[in-house]
Design a protein around this motif. Structure first.
Motif, PDB file in Angstrom:
ATOM      1  N   ASN A  78      -4.873   6.655   0.129  1.00  0.00           N
ATOM      2  CA  ASN A  78      -4.428   5.950   1.334  1.00  0.00           C
ATOM      3  C   ASN A  78      -5.610   5.644   2.255  1.00  0.00           C
ATOM      4  O   ASN A  78      -5.719   4.548   2.808  1.00  0.00           O
ATOM      5  CB  ASN A  78      -3.389   6.793   2.069  1.00  0.00           C
ATOM      6  CG  ASN A  78      -2.793   6.050   3.249  1.00  0.00           C
ATOM      7  OD1 ASN A  78      -2.221   4.976   3.101  1.00  0.00           O
ATOM      8  ND2 ASN A  78      -2.946   6.618   4.442  1.00  0.00           N
ATOM      9  N   ASP A  79      -6.541   6.614   2.390  1.00  0.00           N
ATOM     10  CA  ASP A  79      -7.745   6.397   3.215  1.00  0.00           C
ATOM     11  C   ASP A  79      -8.632   5.308   2.618  1.00  0.00           C
ATOM     12  O   ASP A  79      -9.231   4.504   3.345  1.00  0.00           O
ATOM     13  CB  ASP A  79      -8.534   7.699   3.339  1.00  0.00           C
ATOM     14  CG  ASP A  79      -7.811   8.740   4.190  1.00  0.00           C
ATOM     15  OD1 ASP A  79      -6.916   8.341   4.968  1.00  0.00           O
ATOM     16  OD2 ASP A  79      -8.139   9.938   4.054  1.00  0.00           O
ATOM     17  N   GLN A  80      -8.712   5.283   1.277  1.00  0.00           N
ATOM     18  CA  GLN A  80      -9.562   4.298   0.621  1.00  0.00           C
ATOM     19  C   GLN A  80      -9.022   2.875   0.764  1.00  0.00           C
ATOM     20  O   GLN A  80      -9.781   1.900   0.751  1.00  0.00           O
ATOM     21  CB  GLN A  80      -9.715   4.627  -0.870  1.00  0.00           C
ATOM     22  CG  GLN A  80     -10.289   5.996  -1.154  1.00  0.00           C
ATOM     23  CD  GLN A  80     -11.610   6.226  -0.456  1.00  0.00           C
ATOM     24  OE1 GLN A  80     -12.533   5.419  -0.570  1.00  0.00           O
ATOM     25  NE2 GLN A  80     -11.701   7.328   0.291  1.00  0.00           N
TER      26      GLN A  80
ATOM     27  N   LYS B 234      -2.440  15.375  -2.258  1.00  0.00           N
ATOM     28  CA  LYS B 234      -3.854  15.328  -1.867  1.00  0.00           C
ATOM     29  C   LYS B 234      -4.509  14.047  -2.384  1.00  0.00           C
ATOM     30  O   LYS B 234      -5.237  13.357  -1.649  1.00  0.00           O
ATOM     31  CB  LYS B 234      -4.585  16.546  -2.400  1.00  0.00           C
ATOM     32  CG  LYS B 234      -6.025  16.647  -1.919  1.00  0.00           C
ATOM     33  CD  LYS B 234      -6.690  17.934  -2.371  1.00  0.00           C
ATOM     34  CE  LYS B 234      -6.106  19.123  -1.619  1.00  0.00           C
ATOM     35  NZ  LYS B 234      -6.859  20.373  -1.900  1.00  0.00           N
TER      36      LYS B 234
ATOM     37  N   ARG C   5       0.828  -1.210   0.000  1.00  0.00           N
ATOM     38  CA  ARG C   5       0.000   0.000   0.000  1.00  0.00           C
ATOM     39  C   ARG C   5       0.863   1.261   0.000  1.00  0.00           C
ATOM     40  O   ARG C   5       0.570   2.235  -0.702  1.00  0.00           O
ATOM     41  CB  ARG C   5      -0.931   0.001   1.226  1.00  0.00           C
ATOM     42  CG  ARG C   5      -1.985   1.097   1.200  1.00  0.00           C
ATOM     43  CD  ARG C   5      -2.821   1.079   2.452  1.00  0.00           C
ATOM     44  NE  ARG C   5      -2.059   1.591   3.584  1.00  0.00           N
ATOM     45  CZ  ARG C   5      -2.454   1.502   4.847  1.00  0.00           C
ATOM     46  NH1 ARG C   5      -3.573   0.856   5.149  1.00  0.00           N
ATOM     47  NH2 ARG C   5      -1.721   2.019   5.816  1.00  0.00           N
TER      48      ARG C   5
ATOM     49  N   ASP D  40      -3.169  11.079  -0.375  1.00  0.00           N
ATOM     50  CA  ASP D  40      -3.805  10.945   0.941  1.00  0.00           C
ATOM     51  C   ASP D  40      -5.201  10.344   0.809  1.00  0.00           C
ATOM     52  O   ASP D  40      -5.614   9.505   1.620  1.00  0.00           O
ATOM     53  CB  ASP D  40      -3.899  12.317   1.630  1.00  0.00           C
ATOM     54  CG  ASP D  40      -2.533  12.851   2.019  1.00  0.00           C
ATOM     55  OD1 ASP D  40      -1.587  12.042   2.091  1.00  0.00           O
ATOM     56  OD2 ASP D  40      -2.425  14.068   2.272  1.00  0.00           O
ATOM     57  N   TRP D  41      -5.941  10.780  -0.218  1.00  0.00           N
ATOM     58  CA  TRP D  41      -7.288  10.223  -0.436  1.00  0.00           C
ATOM     59  C   TRP D  41      -7.211   8.726  -0.719  1.00  0.00           C
ATOM     60  O   TRP D  41      -7.972   7.936  -0.156  1.00  0.00           O
ATOM     61  CB  TRP D  41      -7.929  10.946  -1.618  1.00  0.00           C
ATOM     62  CG  TRP D  41      -9.256  10.333  -2.020  1.00  0.00           C
ATOM     63  CD1 TRP D  41     -10.472  10.583  -1.488  1.00  0.00           C
ATOM     64  CD2 TRP D  41      -9.443   9.341  -3.051  1.00  0.00           C
ATOM     65  NE1 TRP D  41     -11.424   9.815  -2.107  1.00  0.00           N
ATOM     66  CE2 TRP D  41     -10.827   9.034  -3.069  1.00  0.00           C
ATOM     67  CE3 TRP D  41      -8.592   8.685  -3.941  1.00  0.00           C
ATOM     68  CZ2 TRP D  41     -11.369   8.118  -3.948  1.00  0.00           C
ATOM     69  CZ3 TRP D  41      -9.129   7.772  -4.814  1.00  0.00           C
ATOM     70  CH2 TRP D  41     -10.505   7.487  -4.821  1.00  0.00           C
TER      71      TRP D  41
ATOM     72  N   VAL E 244      -7.322   1.649   3.338  1.00  0.00           N
ATOM     73  CA  VAL E 244      -7.124   1.203   4.721  1.00  0.00           C
ATOM     74  C   VAL E 244      -7.749  -0.164   4.969  1.00  0.00           C
ATOM     75  O   VAL E 244      -7.159  -1.050   5.595  1.00  0.00           O
ATOM     76  CB  VAL E 244      -7.685   2.252   5.712  1.00  0.00           C
ATOM     77  CG1 VAL E 244      -7.748   1.666   7.125  1.00  0.00           C
ATOM     78  CG2 VAL E 244      -6.824   3.503   5.709  1.00  0.00           C
ATOM     79  N   HIS E 245      -8.990  -0.366   4.496  1.00  0.00           N
ATOM     80  CA  HIS E 245      -9.710  -1.624   4.753  1.00  0.00           C
ATOM     81  C   HIS E 245      -9.762  -2.534   3.519  1.00  0.00           C
ATOM     82  O   HIS E 245     -10.515  -3.506   3.515  1.00  0.00           O
ATOM     83  CB  HIS E 245     -11.129  -1.324   5.226  1.00  0.00           C
ATOM     84  CG  HIS E 245     -11.181  -0.515   6.484  1.00  0.00           C
ATOM     85  ND1 HIS E 245     -10.790  -1.013   7.708  1.00  0.00           N
ATOM     86  CD2 HIS E 245     -11.564   0.775   6.695  1.00  0.00           C
ATOM     87  CE1 HIS E 245     -10.934  -0.083   8.630  1.00  0.00           C
ATOM     88  NE2 HIS E 245     -11.400   1.020   8.048  1.00  0.00           N
TER      89      HIS E 245
END
Length: 471
Positions: free
Chosen positions: A353-355, A347, A333, A350-351, A357-358
């Motif tokens: 990376n959040d998507q 930006k 990841r 970062d978006w 996570v799971h």
């Protein structure tokens, strides 16, 4: 449990001389309610109320004022909702609700364990003509107590019995099996009720019908009674609480032909002991699953949602919750995110990376396939190919959850019910496998009447949804 309604006197433990006339009413489905004529105080709740009614001592725990009626002239009336009622003892306010022994009877326990049956013989000169019968003999063997020792408790299956006669025209013998747990130390009542509810749930799963406790008795070492010989023995304390399954309780025993698993076939009392640990560990799973058996009214969408929650929760608790090893995935990841940050911008990185996570967790479809595999061959025989079954179940769930008018589903009456029952069966078999029940025994599920009927329904539903979900 048995309902009752008795008049008596009641008082607060802190003010035993200020008693009030009242009535205690208990309904197994609704719980206990106390009505007093007068008022103890202006407080809306009392931790405990003591009383004597119907020739029994009572401790009423967790009492909340339901309403207060001021009648002038007349008698004031206050009603309390009682969380738990204890008969046979008066426990002080500072006495913790802890016990070291519990015994319980269940409405479906007798046909499930099937320990003893009466034998009736007629003594007659002509066995085909009873008109000259000289006596009627009833032989009703009392089975010996069975016991298994576990780490923190001793579990026993025993039989109580009593006789009744009017000394003239009628005589009867009544036997009833009961399960008893002797803990090695005193346990909190909530823990004890969790074990009793766990046994209730196991019987429900095995006989495929809602089972309810018909009696719960408790003992603690400091509440005693003196016997005729002067010996002090622990006194039996009856517990009276509401049980959700009372709303759907059968009026008679479940037909043995509808049982999914018989007591002896799954390993008897030792398996019941193993189930206690399993039911504690998977309490959330069992609770969501058995809404299908304990709820009086439930929409098909709710049933479907509840069993899928049970399925996903079991999978998360039982199997690895990652597709790739965690350290490997984190490294992968980071490389992806780093590349995006460099090529597109921080930006967007970062978006992304959040998507992600799971994103290493198994999808619902993968979880259902894994559960089907664990449930075993008996489930395959009913649901068909696990991949197709999981794809349809997941697809229907997604269409219901993420409503899209452009992708309507032709949901016919009964579809969600039968899909929910298929998920119920898979989770049930997985839970029972956790008790150490053999695969050969669990595979017998496919031969039950309910499984055969479910198989017929799924053979029509699965292909139909497979086709519509591909559009």
């Amino acid at each position: 449990m048995v309902s009752f309604e008795d008049d008596g006197i009641f008082w607060l433990p802190s003010s035993p001389d200020d008693d009030l006339i009242g009535r205690i009413k208990y309904d197994p489905a609704q719980g206990a309610e106390l009505t007093v004529f007068g008022r103890f105080s202006s407080a809306l709740s009392h931790s405990r109320i003591h009383g004597v009614a119907g020739g029994r001592e009572f401790t009423l725990d967790g009492c909340w004022s339901k309403n207060y009626t001021l009648k002038g002239p007349g008698v004031d009336v206050e009603k309390f909702v009682v969380r738990r009622a204890f008969s046979g003892a008066q426990l002080s306010t500072d006495t913790p609700l802890e016990f070291d022994r519990v015994a319980a009877t269940f409405d479906q326990l007798a046909p499930w364990v099937r320990r003893s049956r009466p034998e009736i013989t007629v003594d007659s000169p002509d066995p085909n003509d009873w008109s000259d019968a000289q006596s009627v003999n009833i032989h009703f063997p009392i089975p010996p107590t069975e016991t298994v020792e576990l780490d923190s408790l001793k579990l026993s299956l025993s039989t109580s019995w009593r006789t009744k006669s009017d000394s003239l025209t009628e005589a009867s013998v009544h036997q009833e099996p009961y399960l008893e747990i002797q803990y090695k130390e005193t346990m909190d009542l909530d823990h004890i009720l969790m074990d009793i509810n766990g046994i209730q749930d196991l019987i429900t799963l095995a006989v495929d019908a809602p089972c309810v406790p018909t009696g719960i008795d408790l003992w603690r070492p400091d509440v005693t009674q003196e016997m005729r010989n002067g010996e002090l023995k622990p006194r039996k304390i009856g517990l009276h609480v509401a049980n959700l399954a009372e709303h759907v309780r059968l009026s008679d025993y479940q037909s043995r032909g509808k049982f999914l698993f018989h007591f002896a076939d799954i390993g008897g009392l030792s398996t019941v002991g193993s189930w206690l640990a399993v039911s504690r560990q998977y309490r959330l799973v069992v609770g969501a699953l058995l809404t299908l058996r304990y709820s009086e009214r439930l929409y098909g969408e709710n049933k479907f949602s509840n069993v899928l929650m049970a399925a996903e929760s079991f999978d998360r608790m039982r199997f690895p919750n990652e597709v790739r090893p965690r350290t490997e995935y984190r490294s992968h990841r980071r490389k992806i995110v780093k590349s995006i940050r460099k090529s597109i911008g921080p930006k967007t990185g970062d978006w992304l990376n959040d998507q992600l996570v799971h994103s290493n967790e198994p999808r619902l479809r993968q979880r259902l396939v894994r559960l089907a595999d664990y449930a075993g061959r008996g489930f395959y025989e009913v649901a068909g190919d696990p991949s197709e079954w999981a794809a349809v179940t997941t697809g229907v769930r997604n269409r219901l959850t993420h409503h899209d008018e452009k992708q309507p589903l032709d949901i016919r009456p009964g579809d969600l019910q039968f899909l929910a029952e298929s998920v119920y069966a898979a989770v049930m078999l997985c839970l029972l496998r956790e008790c150490g029940i053999s695969g050969a025994t669990l595979d017998q599920f496919k031969d039950s009447d309910g499984a055969i009927f479910l198989k017929e329904k799924l053979q029509e539903i699965i292909p139909r949804y497979t086709s519509s979900l591909r559009r």
